[in-house]
Design a protein around this motif. Structure first.
Motif, short mmCIF file in Angstrom:
data_model
loop_
_atom_site.label_atom_id
_atom_site.label_comp_id
_atom_site.label_asym_id
_atom_site.label_seq_id
_atom_site.Cartn_x
_atom_site.Cartn_y
_atom_site.Cartn_z
N GLY A 181 29.67 32.78 -52.66
CA GLY A 181 30.60 33.88 -52.41
C GLY A 181 30.54 34.34 -50.96
O GLY A 181 31.57 34.62 -50.34
N TRP B 131 32.40 31.80 -48.76
CA TRP B 131 33.86 31.98 -48.83
C TRP B 131 34.29 33.21 -48.03
O TRP B 131 35.34 33.21 -47.38
CB TRP B 131 34.31 32.10 -50.28
N GLU B 132 33.50 34.27 -48.08
CA GLU B 132 33.83 35.47 -47.30
C GLU B 132 33.81 35.16 -45.81
O GLU B 132 34.66 35.65 -45.05
CB GLU B 132 32.83 36.59 -47.62
N VAL C 90 36.99 33.38 -44.88
CA VAL C 90 38.11 34.33 -44.77
C VAL C 90 38.06 35.05 -43.43
O VAL C 90 39.07 35.17 -42.73
CB VAL C 90 38.07 35.34 -45.94
N ASP C 91 36.87 35.54 -43.06
CA ASP C 91 36.72 36.26 -41.79
C ASP C 91 37.06 35.36 -40.60
O ASP C 91 37.73 35.80 -39.64
CB ASP C 91 35.29 36.80 -41.65
N ASN D 104 40.90 34.82 -40.49
CA ASN D 104 41.63 36.03 -40.11
C ASN D 104 41.43 36.39 -38.64
O ASN D 104 42.26 37.10 -38.05
CB ASN D 104 41.20 37.21 -40.99
N LYS E 208 43.57 38.51 -47.81
CA LYS E 208 43.01 39.77 -48.31
C LYS E 208 41.60 39.59 -48.84
O LYS E 208 40.77 40.48 -48.71
CB LYS E 208 43.92 40.33 -49.41
N ASP E 209 41.32 38.45 -49.49
CA ASP E 209 40.00 38.26 -50.09
C ASP E 209 39.73 36.77 -50.27
O ASP E 209 40.57 35.93 -49.92
CB ASP E 209 39.91 38.98 -51.44
N ILE E 210 38.55 36.46 -50.82
CA ILE E 210 38.14 35.06 -50.95
C ILE E 210 38.98 34.32 -52.01
O ILE E 210 39.04 33.09 -51.99
CB ILE E 210 36.64 34.94 -51.30
N ARG E 211 39.58 35.07 -52.91
CA ARG E 211 40.39 34.42 -53.94
C ARG E 211 41.54 33.64 -53.33
O ARG E 211 41.90 32.56 -53.82
CB ARG E 211 40.91 35.46 -54.93
#
Length: 231
Positions: free
Chosen positions: A48, A51-52, A55-56, A59, A69-72
């Protein structure tokens, strides 16, 4: 204040309007290959966090806009790409056994990511199976030992001596196990001692060879000196 609300509304529209292009997909897969979420078990806290981080990283890109918006969002996108890749691969195999087109950079990257996810998952499954088998064997051995102890206790037990016999059987079992451990350690020590002895013999032979070589060199030197003296 009105300007802030306007910017906030614009940001929300951008998030809703984001579309995945091939370039977005390629950068996503590159991040996956760099951060390697497949090195961690599914559902774990560690994966998790990876994945975060992906995303960072996406972005924060300045050359291409990601409004994640999120890891999903990245997980779902990767799963969709992997699903499409596997479907295309099956269709090509069923059709002719080989692909008809040269794979693109994106397809190559997806292929590598899919292979790594599957490979790591297979390795974890094999490791889990091996551990389960080891636990099962250990449990079987324990049950056999307990059953043996019970049977021994039953044979020795008579009347009020039954409890004492059971206790004695367990003690005998533990003593036998300790003796087996000692015997194993003794054999291991004996094996190491033999190895050391062989090594010692090898060193002795090497020492003799060096001594003989030294003597030979000395004799040669003496001969040369004598020859030079008589000239």
């Amino acid at each position: 204040m009105a300007e802030t609300n306007k910017q906030s509304s614009k940001s929300q529209v951008m998030i809703k309007a984001m579309k995945w292009t091939d370039q977005h997909d390629l950068e996503l897969i590159k991040e996956i290959l760099t951060e390697r979420p497949f090195d961690n078990p599914k559902g774990s806290r560690r994966i998790g966090l990876v994945w975060e981080r992906i995303v960072d990283n996406l972005n924060s890109r300045a050359d291409i806009v990601f409004n994640l918006k999120d890891i999903r969002a990245v997980r779902d996108r990767y799963n969709l790409l992997a699903k499409k890749y596997k479907k295309k691969e099956r269709e090509e195999i069923n059709a002719s056994g080989i692909g008809t087109d040269e794979p693109s950079e994106l397809e190559d990257a997806i292929e590598e990511a899919v292979a790594l996810f599957e490979s790591q998952e297979e390795d974890r499954e094999k490791e889990k199976t091996a551990k389960d088998e080891d636990r099962s064997q250990a449990e079987d051995a324990r049950l056999v030992a307990l059953e043996t102890a019970r049977e021994t206790a039953k044979r020795k037990a008579s009347g009020n001596d039954s409890f004492r016999a059971k206790k004695t059987a367990i003690v005998e079992f533990l003593r036998d196990k300790a003796n087996q451990d000692i015997e194993y350690r003794n054999k291991e020590l004996e094996h190491k001692t033999k190895e050391l002895e062989v090594r010692k013999q090898e060193l002795a032979i090497r020492s003799k060879e060096l001594e003989a070589q030294t003597q030979q060199n000395q004799n040669l030197l003496n001969t040369l000196l004598e020859f030079a003296k008589n000239r």
